[in-house]
Write an enzyme that holds these catalytic residues in place. Structure first.
Site, PDB file in Angstrom:
ATOM      1  N   ASP A  49      -8.629   2.531 -11.131  1.00 11.14           N
ATOM      2  CA  ASP A  49      -8.205   1.024 -11.484  1.00 11.14           C
ATOM      3  C   ASP A  49      -8.695   0.550 -12.586  1.00 11.14           C
ATOM      4  O   ASP A  49      -8.097  -0.301 -13.496  1.00 11.14           O
ATOM      5  CB  ASP A  49      -8.709   0.145 -10.153  1.00 11.14           C
ATOM      6  CG  ASP A  49      -7.812   0.135  -8.993  1.00 11.14           C
ATOM      7  OD1 ASP A  49      -6.802   0.989  -9.048  1.00 11.14           O
ATOM      8  OD2 ASP A  49      -8.098  -0.674  -8.154  1.00 11.14           O
ATOM      9  N   ASN A  92      -1.774   1.475  -9.263  1.00 12.66           N
ATOM     10  CA  ASN A  92      -1.977   0.447  -7.892  1.00 12.66           C
ATOM     11  C   ASN A  92      -2.831  -0.424  -8.105  1.00 12.66           C
ATOM     12  O   ASN A  92      -3.604  -0.779  -7.112  1.00 12.66           O
ATOM     13  CB  ASN A  92      -1.909   1.481  -6.807  1.00 12.66           C
ATOM     14  CG  ASN A  92      -1.455   0.511  -5.578  1.00 12.66           C
ATOM     15  OD1 ASN A  92      -0.930  -0.625  -5.576  1.00 12.66           O
ATOM     16  ND2 ASN A  92      -1.597   1.245  -4.142  1.00 12.66           N
ATOM     17  N   GLU A 341      -3.058  -1.411  -0.516  1.00 15.84           N
ATOM     18  CA  GLU A 341      -2.555  -0.023  -0.853  1.00 15.84           C
ATOM     19  C   GLU A 341      -1.614   0.680   0.068  1.00 15.84           C
ATOM     20  O   GLU A 341      -0.741   1.560  -0.261  1.00 15.84           O
ATOM     21  CB  GLU A 341      -3.614   0.701  -0.849  1.00 15.84           C
ATOM     22  CG  GLU A 341      -4.704   0.560  -2.001  1.00 15.84           C
ATOM     23  CD  GLU A 341      -5.401  -0.701  -2.023  1.00 15.84           C
ATOM     24  OE1 GLU A 341      -5.249  -1.514  -1.438  1.00 15.84           O
ATOM     25  OE2 GLU A 341      -6.476  -0.688  -3.082  1.00 15.84           O
ATOM     26  N   LYS A 412      -9.324   5.671  -6.661  1.00 23.21           N
ATOM     27  CA  LYS A 412      -9.110   4.379  -6.861  1.00 23.21           C
ATOM     28  C   LYS A 412     -10.365   3.556  -7.425  1.00 23.21           C
ATOM     29  O   LYS A 412     -10.325   2.797  -8.320  1.00 23.21           O
ATOM     30  CB  LYS A 412      -8.106   3.813  -5.942  1.00 23.21           C
ATOM     31  CG  LYS A 412      -7.720   2.333  -6.249  1.00 23.21           C
ATOM     32  CD  LYS A 412      -6.673   1.814  -5.279  1.00 23.21           C
ATOM     33  CE  LYS A 412      -5.736   0.792  -5.797  1.00 23.21           C
ATOM     34  NZ  LYS A 412      -6.417  -0.581  -5.810  1.00 23.21           N
TER      35      LYS A 412
HETATM   36  C1  LIG Z   1      -6.779  -4.362  -2.073  1.00 27.48           C
HETATM   37  C2  LIG Z   1      -7.496  -3.459  -3.057  1.00 27.48           C
HETATM   38  O1  LIG Z   1      -6.955  -3.160  -4.296  1.00 27.48           O
HETATM   39  P1  LIG Z   1      -6.074  -4.020  -5.386  1.00 27.48           P
HETATM   40  O2  LIG Z   1      -7.203  -4.507  -6.408  1.00 27.48           O
HETATM   41  O3  LIG Z   1      -5.299  -3.260  -5.805  1.00 27.48           O
HETATM   42  O4  LIG Z   1      -5.522  -5.239  -4.562  1.00 27.48           O
HETATM   43  C3  LIG Z   1      -8.437  -2.682  -2.419  1.00 27.48           C
HETATM   44  O5  LIG Z   1      -9.300  -2.423  -3.617  1.00 27.48           O
HETATM   45  O6  LIG Z   1      -9.016  -2.571  -1.381  1.00 27.48           O
END
Ligand SMILES: C=C(OP(=O)(O)O)C(=O)O
Ligand SMILES: O=C(O)C1=C[C@@H](OP(=O)(O)O)[C@@H](O)[C@H](O)C1
Length: 426
Positions: A49, A92, A341, A412
């Protein structure tokens, strides 16, 4: 398909230094990029991310320097990205996609924003509607209300209050708040309906203030950004350890031993630090210090019936803890799980059944009754959802082996999650 088998374990013991908070890392990187001056950000999360955010800023020609481990020097562009034309791929990462949409739509330029297939199923219409009220030019490239998006230069008009819905994702309000100072005009946002995931707005306001922009607020109803606001680099910022990532290890301590997470403490600005209170309700022994939290073994894990709207991510960990209680637990007010997700209510229900639980799911709740004995060697599907993979690792502490399908989805937010988990359990 890759599979990871976690051996049956009975004990969790030790100390873990948490990776940096995803929410703070991505906000701070963007605010530093929008600021006047140079910010050194330390303890930045290294994960998918944050890589998507860093790649996007690089593509926008923001000067970035990785000057030490997990430390970035960002030379801000004063709200004016040097590159006015770019195609950005944001994976994502909600914390990259939503705030960058708002910043680019108000900053001016021609951009296309896309993500993985699932990102194109995650709503963004409420944010786009709000930005359009401020004069943004945004088009949907596939389905109305969803990415991918095409952005052109705005014709700004901040004369009216901007109305935004907050009942699907708080990230829309976060994005608008962070981007509006770029207009230099006074702007007022009015929240329509019930705002969810409120503590994430506190993170946003706290970090904006660190960069010199004070937002005036009327509770959760309206927010005003003063005219001539601009972000000023605070020189140095330290990112706290990730409170959602901490939840797995604190849960492990409460189930089976004594675990300390470092990098997060009692004064954390992250709402998910409140997971520890929920853990205490379930019987965990929690102690807080300035820069660490410890959870030790509960005499017994109690059932829980909790409104989890304030801790949507860490609440998934409570669903697994429910397997260790005697009786039925209910997690409520978690409708947002369905647009993350994966559809997390459906995924959680399906996979909990594989270990023998009786599960009932509703539009915005889940009810979990554990089995008398957990089913060994269940193969858990993870749906490209890092939290499904991390949560289900805890089942192994129930003395049964468990198989995690596609374990690398943890990248992620926590690429070396399983290595850290294995160090603590035996
Ligand atoms: C919902 C999540 O990610 P996002 O930041 O993509 O919304 C998460 O990390 O649980
Ligand atoms: O602003 C943020 O950093 C986040 C807000 C939450 O999303 P919602 O507001 O969509 O619940 C959370 O689930 C996500 O992981 C991170």
């Amino acid at each position: 398909m890759e599979q990871l088998t976690l051996a049956a374990s009975h004990q969790a013991q030790g100390t873990l230094t948490l990776p940096g908070s995803k929410s703070i890392s991505n906000r701070t990187l963007l605010l530093a990029a929008l600021a006047n001056g140079t910010t050194e950000i330390r303890d930045v999360l290294a994960s998918d991310d944050t890589s998507r955010m860093l790649e996007a800023l690089e593509a926008l020609d923001v000067q970035l320097e990785n000057f030490a481990d997990n430390a970035w020097r960002v030379t801000g562009c004063g709200g004016n990205f040097p590159n006015k034309q770019a195609d950005l791929f944001l994976g994502n990462a909600g914390t990259a996609f939503r705030p960058l949409t708002a910043a680019l739509a108000l900053a001016g330029g021609n951009y296309q924003l896309s993500g993985v297939a699932r990102m194109h199923e995650r709503p963004i219409g409420d944010l786009v509607d709000a930005l359009k009220q401020a004069g943004a030019d945004i088009q949907y490239l596939a389905n109305d209300g969803y990415p991918p998006l095409k952005i052109a230069a705005p014709q700004l008009d901040l004369s009216k209050r901007i109305k935004i819905r907050g009942d699907v994702s708080s990230q829309f309000l976060t994005a608008l708040l962070m981007a509006l100072p770029l207009t230099k005009q006074q702007a007022t946002i009015e929240v329509i309906g019930e705002l969810i995931s409120k503590p994430y707005i506190e993170i946003t306001l706290n970090l904006m203030a660190k960069f010199g922009v004070q937002v005036a607020r009327n509770g959760w109803q309206s927010f005003t950004i003063p005219a001539n606001s601009s972000y000023t680099a605070p020189q140095e910022i330290f990112v706290e350890g990730d409170a959602s990532s901490a939840s797995y290890f604190l849960a492990a301590g409460a189930i089976a031993g004594n675990v300390t997470v470092q990098g997060l403490g009692k004064d954390s600005i992250q709402g998910d630090v409140r997971f520890a209170d929920a853990l205490a309700l379930m019987g965990g022994n929690i102690s807080y210090a300035d820069n660490h939290i410890t959870a030790s073994k509960a005499e017994q894990i109690h059932t829980i019936d909790l409104d989890c709207n304030h801790i949507p991510d860490a609440a998934m960990t409570l669903a697994i803890l429910a397997l260790f209680a005697k009786g039925t637990s209910t997690l409520r007010n978690i409708a947002s799980w369905r647009v993350k997700e994966t559809d997390r209510i459906a995924a959680m229900a399906t996979e909990l059944r594989k270990v023998g639980a009786i599960v009932e799911e509703g539009a915005d709740y889940i009810t979990i009754t554990p089995p008398a004995t957990l089913t060994p060697n269940a193969a858990i599907d993870t749906y490209d959802d890092h939290r499904m993979a991390m949560c289900f690792s805890l089942v192994s502490l129930g003395g049964v082996p468990i198989i995690i399908n596609d374990p690398n989805c943890v990248a992620k937010t926590f690429p070396n999650y399983f290595a850290e988990f294995k160090k603590l359990v035996s």
